[in-house]
Design a protein around this motif. Structure first.
Motif, mmCIF file in Angstrom:
data_model
loop_
_atom_site.group_PDB
_atom_site.id
_atom_site.type_symbol
_atom_site.label_atom_id
_atom_site.label_comp_id
_atom_site.label_asym_id
_atom_site.label_seq_id
_atom_site.Cartn_x
_atom_site.Cartn_y
_atom_site.Cartn_z
ATOM 1 N N THR A 7 -66.298 78.343 -76.742
ATOM 2 C CA THR A 7 -66.221 79.766 -76.407
ATOM 3 C C THR A 7 -66.982 80.075 -75.122
ATOM 4 O OG1 THR A 7 -65.848 80.463 -78.693
ATOM 5 C CG2 THR A 7 -66.715 82.104 -77.176
ATOM 6 N N THR A 58 -67.668 86.781 -79.816
ATOM 7 C CA THR A 58 -66.979 85.501 -79.772
ATOM 8 C C THR A 58 -65.482 85.694 -79.565
ATOM 9 O OG1 THR A 58 -68.634 84.465 -81.188
ATOM 10 C CG2 THR A 58 -66.485 83.407 -81.086
ATOM 11 N N LEU A 59 -64.890 86.641 -80.257
ATOM 12 C CA LEU A 59 -63.450 86.867 -80.146
ATOM 13 C C LEU A 59 -63.073 87.540 -78.833
ATOM 14 C CD1 LEU A 59 -62.779 87.953 -83.833
ATOM 15 C CD2 LEU A 59 -62.193 85.769 -82.766
ATOM 16 N N THR A 60 -63.892 88.474 -78.362
ATOM 17 C CA THR A 60 -63.571 89.092 -77.082
ATOM 18 C C THR A 60 -63.751 88.110 -75.928
ATOM 19 O OG1 THR A 60 -65.805 90.043 -77.066
ATOM 20 C CG2 THR A 60 -64.016 91.468 -77.765
ATOM 21 N N SER A 81 -57.768 94.188 -77.545
ATOM 22 C CA SER A 81 -58.731 93.114 -77.759
ATOM 23 C C SER A 81 -59.887 93.561 -78.644
ATOM 24 C CB SER A 81 -59.271 92.617 -76.410
ATOM 25 O OG SER A 81 -60.248 91.618 -76.586
ATOM 26 N N HIS A 116 -54.029 82.803 -84.975
ATOM 27 C CA HIS A 116 -54.811 82.989 -83.749
ATOM 28 C C HIS A 116 -54.098 82.379 -82.540
ATOM 29 C CE1 HIS A 116 -58.547 84.799 -85.291
ATOM 30 N NE2 HIS A 116 -58.369 84.061 -86.359
ATOM 31 N N PHE A 167 -60.172 78.782 -84.022
ATOM 32 C CA PHE A 167 -60.371 79.928 -84.899
ATOM 33 C C PHE A 167 -59.375 79.958 -86.062
ATOM 34 C CE2 PHE A 167 -62.301 81.312 -80.889
ATOM 35 C CZ PHE A 167 -63.569 81.627 -81.355
ATOM 36 N N ALA A 220 -58.336 78.934 -79.080
ATOM 37 C CA ALA A 220 -57.712 79.779 -80.105
ATOM 38 C C ALA A 220 -57.425 78.980 -81.368
ATOM 39 C CB ALA A 220 -56.430 80.401 -79.557
ATOM 40 N N TYR A 241 -58.854 93.761 -82.290
ATOM 41 C CA TYR A 241 -58.792 92.392 -82.810
ATOM 42 C C TYR A 241 -60.194 91.867 -83.153
ATOM 43 C CZ TYR A 241 -58.623 87.257 -82.047
ATOM 44 O OH TYR A 241 -58.768 85.886 -82.135
ATOM 45 N N ALA A 242 -61.145 92.112 -82.272
ATOM 46 C CA ALA A 242 -62.482 91.551 -82.450
ATOM 47 C C ALA A 242 -63.302 92.305 -83.486
ATOM 48 C CB ALA A 242 -63.212 91.548 -81.113
ATOM 49 N N ASP A 276 -60.663 86.248 -75.607
ATOM 50 C CA ASP A 276 -59.668 87.053 -74.901
ATOM 51 C C ASP A 276 -59.906 87.073 -73.395
ATOM 52 O OD1 ASP A 276 -58.317 87.535 -77.188
ATOM 53 O OD2 ASP A 276 -58.716 89.686 -77.285
#
Length: 548
Positions: free
Chosen positions: A381, A299-301, A136, A114, A365, A362, A139-140, A304
């Motif tokens: 986050t 959470t992941l976006t 992105s 990550h 994660f 990052a 990835y998410a 980004d």
């Protein structure tokens, strides 16, 4: 022919081109050493050299100048619902996929994946952020897709392959795949529980329960991805569904692109409005549990968004430093003028702090099994998404002002600054605007021992700056006692600044740490960039920030 030139062109800076983005970014390299000391940075060094070339910068310009075009029908009147892109868009997408920015953490075989991917994402944003929307989302979405094991078994490996194929073909005929999302609707926006799109049972097959989806999506990005996760109302409530663009039998799914959004920025990316006319989709996760399923992706976006804004800050700072180090005014270079030095140093502090916080998030994660890292992922986050993105537009405006009128035009290398300025508000709005992030922070601190986790995170900086010590001492009580939404934004700001300061204490030179704390925490600062105290070590800060 007679020479009709009236003057010689001089005192115009050479463009910032053919330079190494990675080697020129000392703050990023030091943050990598701190967050992932064993990481092999050779792929980042290679990426940094490639992204700074004139060829790649040309692709970035052309992809934005020649925006995507919607083709709803072919010349015979048949519905096709396709979006045409300039070849430079595809060149950029291919470069991002080759770098693994869409799937490195899910492909395996890498230490700190990550963090590696986050650093590459920031570097690529310095070149061109628009194409990173489908990157992105891929990835998410990938880990969320595990909620349907059968679909994930077929699609998962190709969602991490470093092969870009833009053709609308059946998934099994492609080496690499991308995914998008469709969440919001006209009447609800962030309030997805207000969605009206319906999904009716339509049998079952090897991918599990199948549904026919009827309704619309107000923001549907990017419509030429191979599949999408969408929200729709089922008998059990709002559910998450996997909706491919091409059905398993090879025919196109019933997705009708109504129009492309005419956006302020993000011009190279196609954002659309769509309607579903009985489009076929498959359940992901439990029926009626669509919101928790989507939150995993969000959470992941949101990570980004912070990474992207940090990258844009760094690019804007680099352009401002490049201009000021060459441009003469009032008898000497701009970078030697006291007020300009103050502005540039202040921007450098903000850029490094954003980079440090985003890369720290990052790292969380990469260690989901460690209780502290899990707590920091949940806590930081919304904090990073809120604060870093909120600072972006103000940062871009001040950096643009360093270039004067040249920064305001859309032409040539200097025109990149105008593109950055138009891009900055997007990350603050997308995936939850400021109020949504502040409310999410309140949810985070109510569900976990956030005060203890925050105290542990800030402990390494204890005793290094009096003002930071006072802020750190007060935060746990504020976190524990925060009961009102009214002050949630202020709490998010203060947590962000405290964590940034603690990180700079461990990764940055003393001059950077001291100036950051003196200005952002102790109050020796105005309400605009360029108001640092006279005792600031401007030489050290500017030397560290130079892009070459």
């Amino acid at each position: 022919m007679p020479d009709i030139a009236t003057h010689e062109v001089f005192n115009q800076p050479e463009p910032l081109v053919d330079y190494d983005l990675f080697q020129g970014h000392a703050a990023l390299r030091d943050a990598l050493k701190f967050n992932a000391p064993a990481l092999d940075t050779a792929p980042l060094a290679e990426l940094g050299r490639r992204l700074g070339t004139a060829e790649m910068q040309l692709h970035a310009r052309l992809a934005n100048v020649h925006a995507p075009q919607l083709r709803t029908h072919d010349r015979f009147g048949r519905r096709i619902d396709q979006v045409e892109f300039h070849p430079s868009y595809h060149a950029l997408m291919d470069a991002a996929v080759q770098a693994g920015l869409h799937g490195t953490p899910w492909a395996g075989g890498c230490a700190s994946p990550h963090v590696l991917r986050a650093a590459g994402f920031m570097l690529f944003t310095e070149l061109e952020p628009s194409v990173l929307c489908p990157i992105s989302m891929t990835y998410a979405v990938t880990p969320a897709l595990r909620g349907n094991p059968a679909v994930y078994a077929d699609w998962g490996p190709k969602l991490t392959n470093r092969s870009y194929d833009p053709q609308p073909r059946l998934w099994r005929d492609k080496a690499g795949l991308t995914m998008g999302m469709g969440m919001t609707e006209k009447q609800g926006g962030s309030d997805v529980r207000a969605n009206t799109t319906r999904a009716e049972p339509a049998g079952q097959d090897g991918w599990g329960p199948r549904y026919a989806v009827t309704g619309h999506k107000w923001f549907f990005s990017a419509p030429m991805c191979d599949a999408f996760l969408v929200l729709a109302q089922t008998a059990s409530g709002l559910s998450c569904l996997f909706l491919p663009r091409v059905l398993p039998q090879g025919e196109p799914n019933a997705i009708r692109i109504q129009r492309l959004k005419d956006k302020l920025g993000n011009k190279a990316n196609a954002s659309s409005e769509v309607e579903f006319h009985g489009a076929i989709a498959w359940l992901v996760g439990e029926e009626g549990r669509g919101v928790p399923q989507i939150l995993e992706m969000g959470t992941l976006t949101r990570l980004d968004c912070a990474l992207g804004t940090s990258g844009l800050m760094r690019q804007a700072l680099g352009l401002a430093l490049n201009h000021a180090s060459q441009r003469q005014a009032f008898g000497k270079r701009l970078i030697l003028q006291p007020l300009m030095r103050n502005v540039l140093a202040d921007l450098a502090l903000e850029s490094e702090a954003a980079c440090a916080l985003s890369l720290r998030l990052a790292r969380a994660f990469d260690h989901p099994d460690q209780p502290h890292e899990k707590a920091m992922a949940r806590l930081l986050t919304p904090v990073a998404k809120y604060w870093v993105c909120k600072r972006g537009s103000h940062f871009a405006q001040e950096a643009m002002e360093c270039l004067g009128g040249n920064g305001y035009v859309e032409e040539g290398g200097e025109g990149v600054m105008a593109r950055i300025y138009r891009e900055m508000p997007l990350n603050s709005i997308w995936e939850g605007a400021g109020n949504i992030m502040a409310l999410d922070l309140l949810r985070a601190i109510r569900k976990a021992d956030a005060a203890a986790a925050l105290a542990q995170e800030l402990a390494p900086a204890r005793g290094q700056h009096a003002a930071l010590d006072r802020l750190v001492a007060a935060l746990p009580t504020r976190v524990e006692e925060m009961a009102s939404e009214v002050e949630a934004r202020r709490l998010a700001q203060d947590v962000a600044v405290a964590v940034q300061a603690a990180l700079l204490a461990q990764t940055a030179p003393p001059a950077v740490f001291a100036a950051f704390c003196d200005s952002r925490i102790a109050g020796n600062w105005g309400q605009a960039f360029g108001t640092l105290g006279a005792a600031t070590d401007f030489d050290a800060i500017l030397a560290r920030a130079m892009p070459r």
